[in-house]
Design an enzyme around this catalytic site. Structure first.
Site, PDB file in Angstrom:
ATOM      1  N   TYR A  77       0.814  -1.220   0.000  1.00  0.00           N
ATOM      2  CA  TYR A  77       0.000   0.000   0.000  1.00  0.00           C
ATOM      3  C   TYR A  77       0.847   1.269   0.000  1.00  0.00           C
ATOM      4  O   TYR A  77       2.056   1.228   0.131  1.00  0.00           O
ATOM      5  CB  TYR A  77      -1.049   0.017   1.098  1.00  0.00           C
ATOM      6  CG  TYR A  77      -0.673  -0.131   2.546  1.00  0.00           C
ATOM      7  CD1 TYR A  77       0.632  -0.041   3.018  1.00  0.00           C
ATOM      8  CD2 TYR A  77      -1.688  -0.344   3.491  1.00  0.00           C
ATOM      9  CE1 TYR A  77       0.917  -0.142   4.365  1.00  0.00           C
ATOM     10  CE2 TYR A  77      -1.417  -0.462   4.840  1.00  0.00           C
ATOM     11  CZ  TYR A  77      -0.110  -0.359   5.275  1.00  0.00           C
ATOM     12  OH  TYR A  77       0.163  -0.474   6.605  1.00  0.00           O
ATOM     13  N   GLU A  78       0.165   2.400  -0.198  1.00  0.00           N
ATOM     14  CA  GLU A  78       0.802   3.708  -0.394  1.00  0.00           C
ATOM     15  C   GLU A  78       1.746   3.709  -1.609  1.00  0.00           C
ATOM     16  O   GLU A  78       2.765   4.382  -1.617  1.00  0.00           O
ATOM     17  CB  GLU A  78       1.549   4.160   0.871  1.00  0.00           C
ATOM     18  CG  GLU A  78       0.693   4.273   2.101  1.00  0.00           C
ATOM     19  CD  GLU A  78      -0.517   5.168   1.902  1.00  0.00           C
ATOM     20  OE1 GLU A  78      -0.475   6.054   1.033  1.00  0.00           O
ATOM     21  OE2 GLU A  78      -1.506   4.973   2.613  1.00  0.00           O
ATOM     22  N   GLY A  79       1.376   2.972  -2.622  1.00  0.00           N
ATOM     23  CA  GLY A  79       2.212   2.844  -3.816  1.00  0.00           C
ATOM     24  C   GLY A  79       3.122   1.647  -3.659  1.00  0.00           C
ATOM     25  O   GLY A  79       4.001   1.622  -2.797  1.00  0.00           O
TER      26      GLY A  79
END
Length: 590
Positions: free
Chosen positions: A441-443
């Site tokens: 997550y978060e890229g």
């Protein structure tokens, strides 16, 4: 039952001795009157109590019970509400928040240490306030004064929480594909309609309101990512006097059933003509949201460090107590039937790998935090711009390398336990499950690597990299440490590869994607070599003051430079193999 004790001595070493943060704070007017070494130590001491005594005991039970969804209502595990109430009473949500709106205004160099403690104690619990802190940052940077006055004080208090609503079922990395729309209203508000997935803390029972930051498109928006706007959409509408009014048209359709972080509610959020307010300029929402995303990327990187530290503490305790076989050089525990497994070379290899990577990550996180403080608070334009450039360059390294090595360390910690590491009661298997999401997550870490090489190195011709390299080279030339030669050699390897890739990318754009992950890892090892050289220089100079502590630092530095840093050799070979081997198969041949 696993325990967590914040590594305060090591945190003080990094903060005060290696980076001399109090001196930096003293010369930045915005910080000079609010924080010094004594204040920082007091905050860290209290944070250690909160995380070790209040949050850590809930980690396993929270994982087993998980967040629950019923008819749109989400319930957090037993004990979370009470712990969160105590947590917010201490002002921890607003630790680094803007003092003008009720935040404590503490520097990021201090906040990163606190965030590590939070993630070590319990990743699921940490995420609820981490998203709030990031949302506050975006609101403070881009929202109108009216929105700031209305929403920031109760969010810093912890009475209201925040969420980040980007992803849709068909649009993950490619946000230009989002379908959520926002219709302007006569009163200046907007009606937001659409569905978002993977929303951390999108619904929960910890706070009286949740402030959603939602990416959506206006009716006349340009196509693609240039047509995205950012909206503030409260779960409960707020009256003119700041009191809570009617429920907004926002609902939680379900929560995900996940591999890890089970006590963190990961929600499907439905916006059915919900009232929202524009943040920043129309069609400039992605830039505004990146203020929050970049904060979250560093925070999630620190999740990797925090989980690794917890795993390391558990593994060391176990390795000192578990008796199996004799040391290869002969019996050590003469009065026992076998020696503790910490005498065995392979166990030491795993423990030292964990120790070197975690302590290197802690130091590098502090370094990035220092650059964030300079970028935010320095009154020198050139210094502020230089620090901001370094933050942009190093954020993808911190997010991806911290989490990749964090998983490696958690797996090592599980392996030290042998079969017991696979059993729930020892806590090691949960850390492996919890830390795994941090690479996604978060890229995803692959996207972070593309960002580093494609946008932060190739796109600007290596300018930011040259700035970082100049600092590293200057340190190595000024300090006659045992590792100056190794540090310079690895820096030259990074620079040489960067130049080679700049050339290769001109002829074949696929070379960037082919090399990006290995390049980020190589960059990470060079960055760790820099901070380990700095730690070794301090430890050598102060060894007589505390022989056991500083000798331990020097021994760990030696392990890093002799056993871990050589990984760059294979990374370089892989990069120089070029993109060609990736395209040897047609799609049908896979």
């Amino acid at each position: 039952m696993p325990e967590y004790n914040a590594p305060l001595r090591d945190m003080r070493f990094v903060l005060h001795e290696v980076f001399d943060a109090p001196t930096l704070w003293a010369r930045l007017p915005a910080l000079a009157g609010s924080v010094d070494a004594e204040t920082a130590d007091a905050i860290l001491e209290e944070a250690a109590k909160v995380t070790g005594q209040l949050i850590a005991p809930l980690n396993r039970s929270g994982d087993e019970e998980g967040a629950q969804w019923q008819d749109g209502v989400v319930t957090t595990p037993t004990g979370f509400r009470e712990a969160y109430a105590t947590y917010v009473q201490g002002g921890w949500v607003g630790l680094s928040g803007n003092p003008e709106y009720g935040g404590m205004g503490m520097p990021k160099t201090l906040a990163v240490a606190f965030e590590e403690m939070l993630y070590s104690a319990g990743s699921s619990f940490a995420l609820y306030s981490a998203l709030s802190s990031g949302a506050c940052l975006a609101i403070d940077a881009h929202a109108s004064e009216e929105l700031k006055q209305t929403y920031l004080p109760p969010m810093y208090e912890g009475r209201w929480a925040g969420s980040m609503c980007l992803t849709e079922a068909h649009a993950g990395t490619d946000l230009g594909l989002i379908r959520t729309r926002a219709e302007p209203q006569a009163d200046g508000s907007y009606k937001v309609t659409g569905s978002k997935i993977f929303i951390t803390g999108g619904e929960q029972d910890l706070t009286e309101n949740i402030i959603h930051l939602v990416l959506a498109k206006l009716p006349d928006a340009p196509a693609g990512s240039k047509g995205i706007s950012l909206f503030l959409v409260p779960k409960v509408l707020v009256n003119a006097d700041g009191s809570l009014g009617a429920r907004n048209a926002v609902s939680c359709g379900s929560i995900e059933h996940k591999m890890g972080i089970k006590a963190s509610a990961t929600c499907v959020m439905n916006f059915d003509g919900a009232t929202g307010y524009l943040i920043g300029e129309p069609n400039k929402g992605l830039a505004a949201m990146f203020t929050m995303m970049n904060y979250e990327r560093l925070s999630i990187g620190i999740q990797g460090i925090g989980c690794a530290e917890a795993s390391y503490q558990n593994a060391v305790r176990y390795a000192r107590e578990r008796l199996q076989s004799r040391a290869p050089t002969g019996p050590v525990a003469q009065d026992k039937a076998a020696d503790p497994i910490i005498v065995h070379p392979d166990v030491r290899r795993m423990l030292l790998t964990m120790k070197a990577l975690t302590e290197g990550g802690r130091a590098f996180a502090c370094y990035v935090g220092q650059q964030l403080d300079l970028a935010k608070f320095s009154e020198d334009d050139e210094e502020r711009k230089a620090a901001a450039s370094l933050v942009a360059l190093l954020t993808p390294v911190a997010k991806a390398f911290f989490t990749d090595t964090g998983l490696e360390s958690c797996v090592h910690g599980q392996q030290v336990f042998g079969g017991h590491g696979y059993i729930r009661e020892w806590g090691q298997e949960q850390l492996v499950r919890d830390v795994r999401i941090a690479q996604i997550y978060e890229g995803t870490n692959g996207i972070q690597a593309l960002d580093l090489l494609g946008r932060k190195v190739v796109a600007d011709g290596g300018a930011a990299l040259r700035r970082f390299a100049a600092e590293v080279r200057s340190f190595a030339q000024q300090h006659e440490s045992a590792y100056a030669g190794e540090l310079l050699a690895e820096l030259e390897r990074l620079e040489s590869l960067s130049g080679w890739l700049l050339e290769q990318a001109r002829g074949n754009p696929a070379e960037i994607g082919a090399a990006s992950v290995e390049y980020l890892h190589l960059f990470g090892y060079v960055a760790y070599a820099y901070v380990w050289a700095r730690m070794a220089a301090v430890a050598q100079a102060r060894r007589s003051e505390d022989e056991a502590f500083y000798a331990g630092k020097l021994a760990t530095a030696e392990f890093f430079f002799r056993r871990l840093l050589p990984r760059t050799l294979s990374l370089e070979a892989s990069i120089r193999a070029s993109a060609a081997p990736l395209y040897g198969l047609d799609a049908e041949q896979f």
